[in-house]
Motif scaffolding. Structure first.
Motif, short mmCIF file in Angstrom:
data_model
loop_
_atom_site.label_atom_id
_atom_site.label_comp_id
_atom_site.label_asym_id
_atom_site.label_seq_id
_atom_site.Cartn_x
_atom_site.Cartn_y
_atom_site.Cartn_z
N ARG A 178 0.70 -0.80 0.12
CA ARG A 178 -0.59 -0.15 -0.09
C ARG A 178 0.92 1.06 -0.05
N THR A 179 1.77 1.37 0.67
CA THR A 179 2.91 2.36 0.97
C THR A 179 3.16 2.62 -0.52
N PHE A 180 4.40 1.82 -0.96
CA PHE A 180 4.40 1.18 -2.23
C PHE A 180 3.68 1.91 -3.53
N ILE A 181 2.20 1.87 -3.11
CA ILE A 181 1.47 2.25 -4.32
C ILE A 181 1.41 3.59 -4.67
N THR A 182 1.28 4.04 -2.85
CA THR A 182 0.93 5.57 -2.62
C THR A 182 1.83 6.18 -3.26
N ASP A 183 3.53 5.88 -3.15
CA ASP A 183 4.81 6.68 -3.63
C ASP A 183 4.48 6.47 -4.98
N ILE A 184 4.11 5.74 -5.55
CA ILE A 184 4.32 5.18 -6.96
C ILE A 184 2.51 6.48 -7.43
N ALA A 185 1.67 6.56 -7.26
CA ALA A 185 0.97 7.70 -7.10
C ALA A 185 1.27 8.96 -8.15
N LYS A 186 2.04 8.93 -6.59
CA LYS A 186 2.53 10.49 -6.74
C LYS A 186 3.92 10.64 -7.75
N GLN A 187 4.01 9.91 -8.30
CA GLN A 187 4.30 9.88 -9.97
C GLN A 187 4.08 10.81 -11.45
N ASP A 188 4.29 10.96 -12.04
CA ASP A 188 3.31 11.24 -12.98
C ASP A 188 3.02 10.31 -14.07
N VAL A 189 2.29 9.46 -13.38
CA VAL A 189 1.59 8.08 -14.25
C VAL A 189 0.03 8.27 -13.70
N GLN A 190 -0.69 7.01 -15.41
CA GLN A 190 -1.90 7.08 -14.73
C GLN A 190 -2.51 6.02 -13.92
N ALA A 191 -1.60 4.66 -14.58
CA ALA A 191 -2.08 4.08 -14.06
C ALA A 191 -1.05 3.07 -13.39
N LEU A 192 -1.26 1.09 -12.62
CA LEU A 192 0.07 0.76 -12.74
C LEU A 192 -0.67 -0.53 -13.14
#
Length: 232
Positions: A178-192
């Motif tokens: 959950r922490t990793f995904i929250t951090d990734i969401a701060k990047q300029d990306v539309q999806a995981l």
């Protein structure tokens, strides 16, 4: 319905997900009394785990080609490999049989493209996250991929191999993801992109800060389409 051949055991936990959801997908489409026609060969993962050298990959290639040929001879009309990592050698496996192989990266790329996704981050095992074969395949679908974080890749790799592939799901690992995904969401990306067939055991694709494209779910949907004759 068309019979599908499933190469599993990579890991058994992933194979269980495939078997369950292929059947649930067929039931949802045509009725609860129906089951998916599946030929399943579950391989010994001891010979296929954490491959690093060319010799190890050549050995894995021989094992999977033999499995694919046995499934074709037994009556499978298409093949699926229940693992992201083994799609590194999918081209060679597909070339050794005369039936189609439903490629997990191609199916995922087509879905992302259809949804208009232009940028994404990928999480999975280290070889999927760090080696060019997976990323290059996705980029062909018009995607820009965020760079991977080496420390994060190692931590996710350990969770997948040491826990999820043994069927273990811990709250600590759930919090970590959950922490990793929250951090990734701060990047300029539309999806995981969840590029490990086991990660869905920890990550709910429908309840996250980013749209999550689970390769397992997408691959299974393609398998259901094949079984029901909706795919060419």
């Amino acid at each position: 319905m068309r019979k599908i051949g499933l190469i599993g055991g990579i890991s058994w936990a992933s194979t269980e997900l495939y078997y369950r959801h292929l059947n649930k997908g067929v039931q949802k489409r045509i009725g609860t009394s129906c089951s998916a026609p599946i030929l399943l060969e579950s391989l010994n993962y001891c010979e296929l785990s954490r491959l690093t050298t060319p010799e190890q990959w050549d050995h894995a290639k021989a094992i999977l080609i033999e499995s694919a040929q046995r499934l074709e001879a037994a009556g499978a009309t298409a093949l699926m490999i229940a693992a992201n990592s083994m799609h590194k050698i999918a081209k060679e496996i597909a070339g050794a049989v005369s039936i189609p192989l439903l490629h997990i990266v191609d199916e995922t790329g087509e879905k992302l493209k259809a949804d208009g996704i232009k940028s994404a981050a990928v999480i999975g095992t280290q070889n999927v996250m760090t080696e060019p074969w997976f990323r290059q395949n996705l980029v062909r679908y018009g995607l820009t991929l965020a760079p991977y974080d080496a420390a994060r890749a190692e931590a996710i790799d350990n969770i997948i191999y040491d826990e999820l592939m043994q069927g273990k799901v811990t709250e600590n690992s759930r919090r970590t993801m959950r922490t990793f995904i929250t951090d990734i969401a701060k990047q300029d990306v539309q999806a995981l992109v969840l590029a490990s067939t086991e990660l869905v055991m920890l990550v709910d694709p429908d309840a996250n800060v980013l749209p999550v494209y689970d390769t397992t779910r997408i691959h299974v949907a393609a398998g259901v389409d094949w079984i029901l004759g909706d795919a060419p």
